[in-house]
Design an enzyme around this catalytic site. Structure first.
Site, PDB file in Angstrom:
ATOM      1  N   ASP A  92       0.834  -1.105   0.125  1.00 21.29           N
ATOM      2  CA  ASP A  92      -0.126   0.186  -0.248  1.00 21.29           C
ATOM      3  C   ASP A  92       0.827   1.242  -0.274  1.00 21.29           C
ATOM      4  O   ASP A  92       0.591   2.435   0.726  1.00 21.29           O
ATOM      5  CB  ASP A  92      -0.784   0.259   1.595  1.00 21.29           C
ATOM      6  CG  ASP A  92      -0.168   0.147   2.318  1.00 21.29           C
ATOM      7  OD1 ASP A  92       0.697   0.083   2.375  1.00 21.29           O
ATOM      8  OD2 ASP A  92      -0.886   0.038   3.476  1.00 21.29           O
ATOM      9  N   GLU A 114      -0.651  -8.584  -1.008  1.00 21.95           N
ATOM     10  CA  GLU A 114      -0.865  -8.767  -0.296  1.00 21.95           C
ATOM     11  C   GLU A 114      -2.180  -7.516  -0.544  1.00 21.95           C
ATOM     12  O   GLU A 114      -2.483  -6.426   0.423  1.00 21.95           O
ATOM     13  CB  GLU A 114      -0.141  -7.437   0.883  1.00 21.95           C
ATOM     14  CG  GLU A 114      -0.395  -7.386   2.652  1.00 21.95           C
ATOM     15  CD  GLU A 114       0.549  -6.250   3.355  1.00 21.95           C
ATOM     16  OE1 GLU A 114       0.955  -5.441   2.778  1.00 21.95           O
ATOM     17  OE2 GLU A 114       1.291  -7.370   4.125  1.00 21.95           O
ATOM     18  N   GLU A 128      -1.828   5.130   2.775  1.00 20.49           N
ATOM     19  CA  GLU A 128      -2.110   3.779   2.524  1.00 20.49           C
ATOM     20  C   GLU A 128      -3.390   3.145   2.066  1.00 20.49           C
ATOM     21  O   GLU A 128      -3.761   3.137   0.940  1.00 20.49           O
ATOM     22  CB  GLU A 128      -1.624   2.834   3.594  1.00 20.49           C
ATOM     23  CG  GLU A 128       0.270   3.215   3.625  1.00 20.49           C
ATOM     24  CD  GLU A 128       0.083   4.706   4.462  1.00 20.49           C
ATOM     25  OE1 GLU A 128      -0.410   5.032   4.977  1.00 20.49           O
ATOM     26  OE2 GLU A 128       1.248   4.589   4.769  1.00 20.49           O
ATOM     27  N   HIS A 205       5.240   5.275  13.051  1.00 17.97           N
ATOM     28  CA  HIS A 205       6.183   6.688  11.543  1.00 17.97           C
ATOM     29  C   HIS A 205       4.720   6.338  11.045  1.00 17.97           C
ATOM     30  O   HIS A 205       4.759   7.513   9.893  1.00 17.97           O
ATOM     31  CB  HIS A 205       6.729   4.939  11.040  1.00 17.97           C
ATOM     32  CG  HIS A 205       6.002   4.692  10.619  1.00 17.97           C
ATOM     33  ND1 HIS A 205       5.812   5.068   9.993  1.00 17.97           N
ATOM     34  CD2 HIS A 205       5.967   2.818  10.916  1.00 17.97           C
ATOM     35  CE1 HIS A 205       5.064   2.888   8.508  1.00 17.97           C
ATOM     36  NE2 HIS A 205       5.364   2.255   9.904  1.00 17.97           N
ATOM     37  N   ARG A 207       2.528   8.690   9.038  1.00 21.43           N
ATOM     38  CA  ARG A 207       2.231   9.844   8.351  1.00 21.43           C
ATOM     39  C   ARG A 207       0.592  10.528   9.625  1.00 21.43           C
ATOM     40  O   ARG A 207       0.897  11.811  10.270  1.00 21.43           O
ATOM     41  CB  ARG A 207       1.742  10.168   6.852  1.00 21.43           C
ATOM     42  CG  ARG A 207       2.733  10.014   6.404  1.00 21.43           C
ATOM     43  CD  ARG A 207       2.914  10.780   4.648  1.00 21.43           C
ATOM     44  NE  ARG A 207       3.496  11.305   4.041  1.00 21.43           N
ATOM     45  CZ  ARG A 207       4.387  10.974   3.682  1.00 21.43           C
ATOM     46  NH1 ARG A 207       4.922   9.799   4.210  1.00 21.43           N
ATOM     47  NH2 ARG A 207       5.754  11.985   2.987  1.00 21.43           N
ATOM     48  N   HIS A 238      12.567   5.731  13.543  1.00 24.45           N
ATOM     49  CA  HIS A 238      12.500   5.570  12.238  1.00 24.45           C
ATOM     50  C   HIS A 238      13.693   6.781  11.580  1.00 24.45           C
ATOM     51  O   HIS A 238      13.702   7.811  12.535  1.00 24.45           O
ATOM     52  CB  HIS A 238      10.727   5.731  11.635  1.00 24.45           C
ATOM     53  CG  HIS A 238      10.689   5.550  10.406  1.00 24.45           C
ATOM     54  ND1 HIS A 238      11.021   6.250   9.628  1.00 24.45           N
ATOM     55  CD2 HIS A 238      10.376   5.190   8.922  1.00 24.45           C
ATOM     56  CE1 HIS A 238      10.152   5.944   8.223  1.00 24.45           C
ATOM     57  NE2 HIS A 238       9.627   5.451   7.755  1.00 24.45           N
TER      58      HIS A 238
END
Ligand code: UD1
Ligand code: UDP
Length: 378
Positions: A92, A114, A128, A205, A207, A238
């Site tokens: 994604d 996936e 995503e 991490h 967004r 990250h």
């Protein structure tokens, strides 16, 4: 041709690429966008994958439009030269969607590994959820990891013969990497007393968590550190500067909060196997940790991976400081709650997903006549 660009895509595509390389019916070409640089290279090195093409697109502070445009443009000459019979993408990310779009512009069929995970909320996970849906619209073969993912695709009008339920390749990667006698080659991890301390593993991490939600998460960690003197918090931070700056500002000064660099997959997977529980907003960890019987508190309001929530090993706790503290506290003081969550379950795969995907590809290209059977979790 496999195209990917970030750490999680690389981890989940690596075992498939290694398996494809052994197949005489296929020629495998690897293209990386390098949407991630260091975190991608860590995985390529571990699995000894040498991409034939590296678009090297990463920039500090890249926007979604930057990534989309640079992948699309970068792939044009590669696809014109190589003319692959199929393009495999994973999951994604924005590399996934842009690569699928590039494939479509060149009329090359896409195999989506996936496929079919849905949260039902277009802004969470962002971007995503929509990257995955848009990729589905451009896909010929959908490799759904679970029966639920297949149902999601059917609900959106995908024809059943286009879908293969394969399990998730992350379990293939995990089972090949976790070793009971693993010894860390990392000074800070070597110094941790795993026998007498309880290790909480943290990653963050997303967004949509940048800013205030992440501040809340980090403040909850400080509160836990103050409350329990037998815990060690390990947080491989990250590479995103928006995560790093805040993490070092809020968490930088505590003896038992270890802010370390992103770990290579091998030490990370083995740390996962040794920790007490996990606090994370990661997608992949929600799949890996249940396979190892590790409770996961997910720092999000929803998830596109409901199977482990249903099995009871994953709980959604969101990003409010008090809620994170409360659920972590319960896991640390209440053995009954801990015991309910620590059961090892495997709704995401059995370690044979890559061979199922390869069988599906052989069936599609008519190398074999019998359609492979769907995987289902018992
Ligand atoms: C990306 C994916 C996300 C996935 C995550 C896995 C998108 C939109 N997001 O998010 O779905 O869950 O990867 O980690 O596709 N950086 C480095 N070195 C690295 C990696 C990142 O310096 O090796 C820094 C760069 O400044 C970069 C920033 O991190 O601009 C953000 O990277 P980006 O790929 O845009 O977003 P992620 O949050 O990593
Ligand atoms: N991971 C790793 N090193 C780390 C942190 C995570 O190898 O320091 C692995 C983890 O085991 C999982 C994947 O990276 O397989 C998850 O990546 P990430 O959380 O960046 O992305 P997401 O899964 O949320 O897309």
């Amino acid at each position: 041709m496999s195209i990917f660009g970030t750490r999680p895509e690389a981890i989940k595509m690596a075992p498939l690429i290694k398996a494809l390389e052994k197949e005489k019916d296929f020629q495998s070409i690897v293209v990386v966008s390098a949407q991630h640089r260091e975190m991608l290279d860590q995985v390529l090195d571990l699995f000894q994958i040498k991409p034939q093409y590296d678009l090297n697109i990463m920039q500090a502070g890249q926007t979604l439009s930057d990534i989309t445009c640079r992948v699309l443009k970068g792939l044009e000459p590669v696809l014109e030269k190589e003319k692959p019979d199929m393009i495999l993408v994973h999951g994604d990310t924005t590399t996934t969607f842009a690569a699928a779009l590039a494939a479509f512009y060149h009329k090359i069929p896409v195999g989506h590994v996936e496929a079919g995970l849905r949260s039902g909320n277009m802004y969470s996970p962002f971007p995503e959820e929509i990257n995955r849906k848009l990729t589905a619209g451009l896909t010929t073969l959908h490799f759904a990891p679970t029966p639920t993912a297949k149902e999601n695709l059917i609900g959106e009008g995908v024809r059943e013969e286009q879908i293969f339920v394969t399990g998730n390749t992350v379990i293939d990667a995990l089972l090949a990497t976790v070793k009971p006698d693993y010894k860390f080659n990392h000074s800070e991890l070597q110094a941790i007393d795993f026998a007498n301390k309880r290790v909480i593993l943290v990653t963050a991490h997303r967004r949509e968590n940048l800013g205030e939600p992440m501040k809340n998460i980090f403040q909850a960690l400080v509160q836990l550190h103050e409350e329990f003197n037998d815990i060690e918090i390990i947080f491989p931070v990250h590479k995103n500067p928006a995560v790093r700056n805040l993490a070092f500002e809020i968490l930088g000064d505590y003896k038992r909060i270890h802010l370390i660099e992103p770990l290579d997959y091998e030490p990370f997977a083995n740390l996962l196997a040794k920790c007490y529980f996990i606090l994370t907003d990661s997608g992949g960890l929600q799949e890996e940790a249940p396979a190892l019987g590790k409770p996961v508190l997910v720092l999000r309001e929803n998830t596109e991976r409901p199977e482990a929530v249903a099995a009871g090993t994953v709980a959604l706790v969101g990003t409010q400081k008090q809620k994170i503290f409360y659920h972590s506290y319960n896991l640390l003081v209440n053995l009954e709650i801990y015991a309910k969550m620590e059961r090892a379950v495997n709704p995401y795969g059995d370690g044979k997903s890559c061979s199922r995907i390869i069988e599906a590809l052989k069936f599609y290209f008519k190398f074999i006549r019998i359609r492979p059977r769907d995987w289902f979790c018992l």
